[in-house]
Scaffold this active site. Sequence first.
Site, PDB file in Angstrom:
ATOM      1  N   SER A 196       0.995   7.512   1.744  1.00 26.55           N
ATOM      2  CA  SER A 196       1.130   6.465   2.743  1.00 26.55           C
ATOM      3  C   SER A 196       0.193   5.304   2.395  1.00 26.55           C
ATOM      4  CB  SER A 196       0.873   7.050   4.131  1.00 26.55           C
ATOM      5  OG  SER A 196       1.327   6.190   5.149  1.00 26.55           O
ATOM      6  N   GLU A 314      11.947   9.380   5.887  1.00 25.50           N
ATOM      7  CA  GLU A 314      10.656   8.739   6.137  1.00 25.50           C
ATOM      8  C   GLU A 314      10.549   8.204   7.565  1.00 25.50           C
ATOM      9  OE1 GLU A 314       8.047   8.528   4.258  1.00 25.50           O
ATOM     10  OE2 GLU A 314       8.657   8.769   2.172  1.00 25.50           O
ATOM     11  N   HIS A 407       7.960  11.607   6.888  1.00 27.37           N
ATOM     12  CA  HIS A 407       6.890  10.945   6.145  1.00 27.37           C
ATOM     13  C   HIS A 407       5.692  11.882   5.992  1.00 27.37           C
ATOM     14  CE1 HIS A 407       4.409   7.610   4.795  1.00 27.37           C
ATOM     15  NE2 HIS A 407       3.544   7.809   5.770  1.00 27.37           N
TER      16      HIS A 407
END
Length: 500
Positions: A196, A314, A407
Amino acid sequence: MTVVHTRSGAVRGIAYDGVRAWRGIPYAQPPVGVLRWAAPHREVAWDGIRDGSRFGNRAPQQPSQGLGFGVSLDTDDEAPFEEDCLYLNVCAPEDAAEGARMPVQVWIHGGGYTVGSGAQFIGDGAAVARRGIVVVTFNYRLGALGLLNLGGLLGPAEASAANNTLRDQIAALAWVRENIAGFGGDPGNVTVQGVSAGGKSVVNLMAAPAAKGLFHRAITHSGGDHVATPDATTSLARRLTDLLDPPGGDLTRLRDVPAKDVLAAQLALADGIQATWIWRPTVDGGLLPQRPTRALAAGHAAGIPLVIGSTGNEAGLYHLMDPTAADHTATIRHEIFGTGAEQAAATYAALHPDSTPEDTDRMFMSDERYRASTLRLADAQAHHAPVWHYLFTGPFPGLPEEFWMFHGSDIPYAWGLYEDSAEPAVAVLCHGVQDAWTAFRRHAVPQSDHLPAWPEYDPVSRATMILDTAPHIAFDGACPQYKVLWADRDWTPGTWWPLP
């Protein structure tokens, strides 16, 4: 070897379960007082032997609202949130000896540049260390304390404030270069890896001249090219400082404002999941001369092998944590495709005829935020170094199937947290990812007996490893809409939720 001598003093670690760990080692002076918003300064030397049994302070932040991995680890959950936060941790195999020259992995945590810490969810990284890797994790400044563009308000004397998060990361890597041999690591074989915001940080470091030579390989999970212009970060800085009350209203006295008030102003602008894309590094023409995609395309990271990928859903995490995320799809699509927005939606529908409009909207938002940006970075770097691309579509044990592929859901596999899973297919996939990542750190080629042969990525075939319980190779980036809609599209990802 539990006592190691670093450039600033000796530190005593702990031994357990086949590893040795040294925690809470300062890699820079506390960024407090006059050093708030200053570039990191080298840590002060200490006398005697420092206790390395406890994790250091975490950066000031709102407690994370993210999903955990359902694995009990000795993490830093009890460490205070303090402005004095520039600490790192080292974990090595129990039999590592000084000068052993083992590969080094430096982990950059995620959290939208607003939450997180080096040890969050993963502890010391013991499963990776037991494979003969020296693991380094670290904390860095977050949010306004790391990314406030004061230079745009107060002039060149405050220019470093906009990118101190990146400067902290470079300082940690410089510490690794100078000290890691004492822990058995090889300063000439350092892999940077992150998820991330940490994945974004990896490519920012690849684009930053000041980081050149500090690492040699890179792995990025669900990252992308998320940076901002000086005008955008100056505007954000003005909005934040309007909420603060420095003595006499004098912005040059912002360092006198308590850190808790800076954090409160930051949260007043945006908090929770809506804050994850507000704060980002500035393309300042100096530390970060240009956007990472353009820097990689120009060869600024030539010779740095790269493993890069994302997950199959995601956007699902964001839609779960804030259902209003879905409400912004049409707006984001129009911002990127203009009058072609409806045709873009129709293209998704045509390429995925068995999916509902809600599904294809979620695909679009996943692509906009992570998958398309990831593939553009892979395209750029593949002209200058070997690249391997993956898409993670595997299970997330302990959670219903609708939460799979969210995610960050590949991270437990990357850290070996499911190697002993009661579900054989999950354990095998975890071993496969661990094997491949370990081979990459050692020899710059990811491979495992539990995975099919993994071909290099190129911008024509876009070969992709599908990491699932039945791993296989797909082409076109496992994203047919990329070639049609995104490959030649240049856009700057903004925020999904407008600031109040």
